[in-house]
Design a protein around this motif. Structure first.
Motif, PDB file in Angstrom:
ATOM      1  N   ALA B 394       3.063  -0.750  -6.701  1.00  0.00           N
ATOM      2  CA  ALA B 394       3.441  -1.903  -7.507  1.00  0.00           C
ATOM      3  C   ALA B 394       4.663  -1.534  -8.319  1.00  0.00           C
ATOM      4  CB  ALA B 394       2.306  -2.299  -8.443  1.00  0.00           C
ATOM      5  N   ASP B 395       5.405  -2.550  -8.693  1.00  0.00           N
ATOM      6  CA  ASP B 395       6.477  -2.320  -9.646  1.00  0.00           C
ATOM      7  C   ASP B 395       6.146  -3.190 -10.840  1.00  0.00           C
ATOM      8  OD1 ASP B 395       9.105  -1.440 -10.586  1.00  0.00           O
ATOM      9  OD2 ASP B 395       9.576  -3.573 -10.425  1.00  0.00           O
ATOM     10  N   THR B 396       5.539  -2.579 -11.847  1.00  0.00           N
ATOM     11  CA  THR B 396       5.066  -3.393 -12.972  1.00  0.00           C
ATOM     12  C   THR B 396       6.229  -3.953 -13.779  1.00  0.00           C
ATOM     13  OG1 THR B 396       4.882  -1.481 -14.416  1.00  0.00           O
ATOM     14  CG2 THR B 396       2.927  -2.063 -13.163  1.00  0.00           C
ATOM     15  N   LEU B 397       7.422  -3.423 -13.592  1.00  0.00           N
ATOM     16  CA  LEU B 397       8.579  -3.925 -14.340  1.00  0.00           C
ATOM     17  C   LEU B 397       8.967  -5.318 -13.868  1.00  0.00           C
ATOM     18  CD1 LEU B 397      10.616  -0.635 -14.389  1.00  0.00           C
ATOM     19  CD2 LEU B 397       9.363  -1.637 -16.292  1.00  0.00           C
ATOM     20  N   SER B 398       8.824  -5.550 -12.570  1.00  0.00           N
ATOM     21  CA  SER B 398       9.137  -6.885 -12.067  1.00  0.00           C
ATOM     22  C   SER B 398       7.855  -7.682 -11.863  1.00  0.00           C
ATOM     23  CB  SER B 398       9.899  -6.782 -10.743  1.00  0.00           C
ATOM     24  OG  SER B 398       9.128  -6.064  -9.798  1.00  0.00           O
ATOM     25  N   GLY B 399       6.724  -7.013 -12.020  1.00  0.00           N
ATOM     26  CA  GLY B 399       5.456  -7.693 -11.826  1.00  0.00           C
ATOM     27  C   GLY B 399       5.137  -7.930 -10.359  1.00  0.00           C
ATOM     28  N   LYS B 400       5.687  -7.102  -9.493  1.00  0.00           N
ATOM     29  CA  LYS B 400       5.480  -7.342  -8.061  1.00  0.00           C
ATOM     30  C   LYS B 400       4.702  -6.216  -7.400  1.00  0.00           C
ATOM     31  CE  LYS B 400       9.583 -10.109  -7.293  1.00  0.00           C
ATOM     32  NZ  LYS B 400       8.804 -11.352  -7.356  1.00  0.00           N
ATOM     33  N   GLY B 401       3.846  -6.610  -6.477  1.00  0.00           N
ATOM     34  CA  GLY B 401       3.257  -5.621  -5.589  1.00  0.00           C
ATOM     35  C   GLY B 401       4.320  -5.284  -4.555  1.00  0.00           C
ATOM     36  N   VAL B 402       4.513  -4.004  -4.253  1.00  0.00           N
ATOM     37  CA  VAL B 402       5.575  -3.654  -3.301  1.00  0.00           C
ATOM     38  C   VAL B 402       5.016  -2.742  -2.211  1.00  0.00           C
ATOM     39  CG1 VAL B 402       7.418  -3.875  -4.998  1.00  0.00           C
ATOM     40  CG2 VAL B 402       6.327  -1.666  -4.678  1.00  0.00           C
ATOM     41  N   GLU B 403       5.733  -2.709  -1.091  1.00  0.00           N
ATOM     42  CA  GLU B 403       5.367  -1.766  -0.037  1.00  0.00           C
ATOM     43  C   GLU B 403       6.630  -1.163   0.548  1.00  0.00           C
ATOM     44  OE1 GLU B 403       3.174  -4.240   2.730  1.00  0.00           O
ATOM     45  OE2 GLU B 403       5.009  -4.812   3.771  1.00  0.00           O
ATOM     46  N   VAL B 404       6.515   0.085   0.977  1.00  0.00           N
ATOM     47  CA  VAL B 404       7.652   0.750   1.607  1.00  0.00           C
ATOM     48  C   VAL B 404       7.154   1.368   2.901  1.00  0.00           C
ATOM     49  CG1 VAL B 404       9.429   2.528   1.380  1.00  0.00           C
ATOM     50  CG2 VAL B 404       8.623   1.339  -0.668  1.00  0.00           C
ATOM     51  N   ALA B 405       7.885   1.139   3.982  1.00  0.00           N
ATOM     52  CA  ALA B 405       7.552   1.797   5.249  1.00  0.00           C
ATOM     53  C   ALA B 405       8.358   3.079   5.287  1.00  0.00           C
ATOM     54  CB  ALA B 405       7.913   0.889   6.421  1.00  0.00           C
ATOM     55  N   ALA B 406       7.711   4.183   4.931  1.00  0.00           N
ATOM     56  CA  ALA B 406       8.443   5.431   4.720  1.00  0.00           C
ATOM     57  C   ALA B 406       8.379   6.327   5.945  1.00  0.00           C
ATOM     58  CB  ALA B 406       7.847   6.165   3.527  1.00  0.00           C
ATOM     59  N   ASP B 407       9.396   7.157   6.066  1.00  0.00           N
ATOM     60  CA  ASP B 407       9.368   8.171   7.117  1.00  0.00           C
ATOM     61  C   ASP B 407       8.587   9.392   6.641  1.00  0.00           C
ATOM     62  OD1 ASP B 407      11.179   6.851   9.024  1.00  0.00           O
ATOM     63  OD2 ASP B 407      12.611   7.042   7.361  1.00  0.00           O
ATOM     64  N   LEU B 408       8.706   9.672   5.340  1.00  0.00           N
ATOM     65  CA  LEU B 408       8.067  10.861   4.790  1.00  0.00           C
ATOM     66  C   LEU B 408       7.537  10.524   3.399  1.00  0.00           C
ATOM     67  CD1 LEU B 408       7.624  13.965   5.214  1.00  0.00           C
ATOM     68  CD2 LEU B 408       9.790  14.314   4.013  1.00  0.00           C
ATOM     69  N   VAL B 409       6.345  11.001   3.081  1.00  0.00           N
ATOM     70  CA  VAL B 409       5.765  10.786   1.752  1.00  0.00           C
ATOM     71  C   VAL B 409       5.478  12.156   1.132  1.00  0.00           C
ATOM     72  CG1 VAL B 409       3.823   9.820   0.454  1.00  0.00           C
ATOM     73  CG2 VAL B 409       4.715   8.602   2.455  1.00  0.00           C
ATOM     74  N   VAL B 410       5.947  12.340  -0.113  1.00  0.00           N
ATOM     75  CA  VAL B 410       5.737  13.625  -0.791  1.00  0.00           C
ATOM     76  C   VAL B 410       4.868  13.379  -2.023  1.00  0.00           C
ATOM     77  CG1 VAL B 410       6.849  15.618  -1.846  1.00  0.00           C
ATOM     78  CG2 VAL B 410       8.042  14.356  -0.039  1.00  0.00           C
TER      79      VAL B 410
END
Ligand SMILES: Cc1cc2nc3c(=O)[nH]c(=O)nc-3n(C[C@H](O)[C@H](O)[C@H](O)COP(=O)(O)OP(=O)(O)OC[C@H]3O[C@@H](n4cnc5c(N)ncnc54)[C@H](O)[C@@H]3O)c2cc1C
Ligand code: SF4
Ligand code: SF4
Lengths: 134, 568
Positions: B394-410
């Protein structure tokens, strides 16, 4: 609804244009909210000024549909107080320009009623022209 | 008969406001054994102390009672005063007529005055029977043991050795350097850890005062401050060492990814933790420093960093903030952008904790110069979709639920104490906190000491720390060791238990009750003996002994009975 963030938007044409027109680094804003806290027009806005900027940071074009960009009075209060020196009024102007260039002018000077023209202060006409014409 | 001097302090108005000190002084004058009695405004002041010294000399006193504040405040002060006048310090006692009298009886001067008189009389009785004592001398082996050869242990070792004292460094891995040796570059300047470490390791290994034992662990610890006996198991063999002080520097490891099931629980190759990413960034790592997706070796175009992965999560992870991940995540995102300039780095965060000199500026540089996109919210879920790792946040600054299709997650997983820390703490008789980190003696004033005398702490074994902090603590622990080693001799308070050999039946009850392992039954005489340097004078054995053979110096039954006699 979940919004998909991707490099196509975060580094896309929209963000690039806003940065070009405004001359601002949008990621310099750390979302402290001081601009919104002092904005004299905030009470009439649908999104706070810092939220509009946040949408741009995320690369979301819905920033263009916010009423806020039209309600911004360009008074420069936010700029004079921003800890990061972000010129938010220029970013507002850039967003307005993007809308005006795409959708055309929002003001037809010749269509203004004569009695309005005779009463409105000269400054309002000039400011209005700047804001609503591309 | 002993000639006792009584010095009654006003403590300004603190005591004199509720106790009529002149009356008390007058009453004590005729008490048996009292040769002199006087009151004074502030006995702890220089003129006040001079009064005591003069009275000892002029009136030939051989016992002193100072009626004043709690002995915790000034017992040491007044004992030093009488010692300066040639009297044995253990013939001076403090009668507490402030905390235990004037402060609690402000409203009844008559009774407060009577109570103060009685308190002083009991202490006069004690002093009349006090024996002169000498501090117990302890042996001091001027050699230190350091457990753990990470940057904190190396720093402590090099500082102690530089002062000319011997160091035994015990490291359980093949080589020294600890976690720092696994890192790529360090914030704030991306300095190579290999270069930074090389110098430090050489300073330690080349110093003739240092013995480095690798693939070694502490098996057993006996003895005490100044004279520990350590058994070290090295590559299968046991070796014994004598040391005077110990520095624990066993560092940390990362919270296991498999416990974070919402982030894949280690099932997905393209979800890795911070240390794995460091290996990838490091020129000496498996990819030769190239950032690649472990699944298929492609260069990741979008990388999501998940901060607080398991930390600040009292419900299912650890409650504490791991303190350094905000900084290393910023560093890793920047290093990624330097290698893959066209890529996008996202960092999900709750707060950005950049608490150090230049740290805030560093994270801001990541945003402005490297266009790292910070998203304010904790990631809820990571799962595979269409060949990518889908990150829901989520991005609470904009009040939006977000998603990212990532190649790598750390994942920035929190630091936890290194494996075996708890067992080691038990062997060393050192306390750990509820997370298993070694406990310091005082959170503010004694941050590098443990509560066990002679055992000091350095680095991330005590709490999450970055390199500068680990180095500072390593040096601080070394300074503690050096101030111990530079003493001519070390002593122990002589108020310890003694055994009356005529009365002891050798039953061994005292051996069991002593919490400090200071008791044993002598193999030949079969009666109990006290290991004086271990005895803390707690008195547990006195109560336990069925034959009254156990006594505490200067707290004998004769004294206690006489003190009670003064009251009833
Ligand atoms: C992903 C990541 C990136 C980081 N990046 C940075 C950075 O850029 N800058 C920075 O300042 N900090 C960084 N850090 C933090 C840094 O790793 C630590 O501050 C530092 O390693 C702490 O040093 P230490 O000596 O306390 O512990 P460690 O490095 O953990 O060393 C402890 C040593 O003790 C040994 N040991 C453990 N138990 C025993 C035992 N029972 N007997 C004998 N030996 C034992 C271990 O084998 C190890 O050699 C990072 C950390 C992580 C996780
Ligand atoms: S005051 Fe400046 S930094 Fe703060 S939110 Fe507004 S634009 Fe961003
Ligand atoms: S240091 Fe930052 S990322 Fe790490 S636990 Fe604390 S707040 Fe979270």
């Amino acid at each position: 609804m979940r919004v998909r963030l991707s490099i196509r938007e975060t580094r896309g044409e929209f963000v690039k244009r806003v940065e070009e027109i405004s001359g601002q680094e949008i990621l310099a804003c750390n979302q402290c909210g001081k601009c919104s806290a002092g904005c004299p027009a905030a009470m009439a806005m649908d999104l706070l000024p810092s939220q509009v900027l946040r949408l741009v940071q995320l690369g979301l074009e819905e920033a263009l549909t916010s009423e806020t960009i039209w309600l911004c009075a360009s008074c420069l209060t936010c700029l004079s107080r921003c800890p990061k020196g972000v010129d938010l009024p220029r970013i507002m102007e850039a967003l307005r320009q993007l809308v005006l260039r795409k959708e055309g002018d929002r003001l037809e000077l010749s269509a203004l009623p004569a009695d309005f023209l005779s009463e409105a202060p000269q400054l309002a006409i000039i400011a209005g022209s700047r804001k609503y014409l591309s | 008969m002993r000639k006792v001097g009584v010095f009654v302090c006003h403590c300004g108005n603190n005591i004199a406001g509720a106790v009529e000190v002149e009356r008390v002084t007058e009453a004590l004058r005729s008490y048996p054994g009292v040769a002199y009695s006087i009151d004074y405004l502030y006995v702890c002041s220089d003129p006040g102390q001079d009064l005591i010294k003069e009275a000892i000399a002029e009136r030939d006193l051989d016992g002193v009672v100072v009626a004043a504040c709690s002995p915790v405040m000034h017992e040491t002060t007044f004992r030093r005063t009488v010692a300066a006048a040639g009297l044995n310090p253990y013939l001076c006692e403090v009668a507490n007529i402030r905390e235990q009298c004037s402060w609690v009886h402000r409203d009844d001067i008559e009774r407060a005055t009577l109570k103060a008189t009685q308190i002083i009389e009991t202490i006069v009785e004690k002093v009349r029977h006090d024996e002169p004592l000498l501090p117990l001398a302890m042996s001091l082996v001027r050699r230190a043991l350091i457990i753990g050869g990470g940057i904190a242990g190396l720093q402590a070792a090099s500082d102690i050795a530089a002062a000319g004292y011997g160091v035994i460094l015990v490291e359980r891995e093949e080589g020294v350097g600890g976690r720092m040796a696994q890192l790529s570059g360090t914030y704030l300047n991306f300095d190579s850890t290999v270069d930074l470490l090389r110098e430090k390791i050489e300073a330690v290994t080349r110093n003739p005062h240092v013995t480095v034992l690798t693939r070694a662990q502490v098996e057993e610890l006996g003895g005490y401050l100044g004279d520990f006996k350590v058994k070290v198991r090295r590559q299968g063999n046991d070796e014994e060492y004598e040391v005077g002080a110990i520095v624990v520097a066993t560092g940390y490891e990362l919270y296991p990814q498999e416990w974070l099931s919402e982030y894949g629980g280690e099932r997905y190759p393209d979800v890795i933790d911070g240390l794995e990413f460091e290996r990838m960034l490091s020129p000496t790592g498996p990819t030769g420093g190239e950032i690649r997706c472990p699944s298929d070796g492609r260069v990741p175009q979008e990388v999501v960093f998940v901060q607080c992965a398991g930390s600040r999560d009292p419900e299912r992870g650890v409650a504490y903030c791991s303190k350094i991940c905000c900084m290393y995540t910023a560093k890793q995102a920047m290093m990624y952008k330097m290698q893959v300039p066209q890529g996008q780095a996202y960092i999900f965060y709750i707060d950005i904790r950049a608490l150090g000199k230049g740290y805030e500026e560093f994270t801001q540089r990541g945003m402005e110069e490297h266009r790292v996109l910070y998203l304010r919210g904790k990631v809820s879920k990571v799962f595979p979709q269409d060949g990518k790792m889908m990150v829901w946040g989520a991005d609470t600054l904009s009040g939006k639920g977000v998603e990212v299709a990532a190649d790598l997650v750390v994942l920035a997983t929190p630091m936890v104490p290194s494996a075996g820390a708890f067992e080691l703490a038990r062997k060393l008789r050192v306390a750990t906190d509820k997370h298993g980190f070694f406990s310091e003696a005082h959170p503010k004033l004694r941050p590098v000491e443990s509560l066990t005398p002679g055992v000091y702490l350095a680095g991330a074994c005590q709490a999450p720390k970055d390199i500068p902090e680990a180095v500072a603590q390593g040096s601080a622990a070394a300074a503690k060791v050096l101030s111990l080693f530079s003493q001519e001799k070390i002593t122990h308070d002589p108020i310890v238990a003694v055994v009356d050999s005529e009365l002891c039946a050798g039953c061994g009850i005292c051996v069991e009750v002593c919490p400090y392992e200071a008791r044993e039954i002598h193999p030949l005489t079969k009666i109990a003996v006290v290991k004086e340097v271990l005895c803390q004078g707690c008195g547990a054995c006195l109560v336990a002994c069925p034959n009254k053979a156990s006594q505490l110096r200067n707290f004998t039954p004769t004294q206690v009975m006489a003190m009670i006699g003064a009251l009833v």
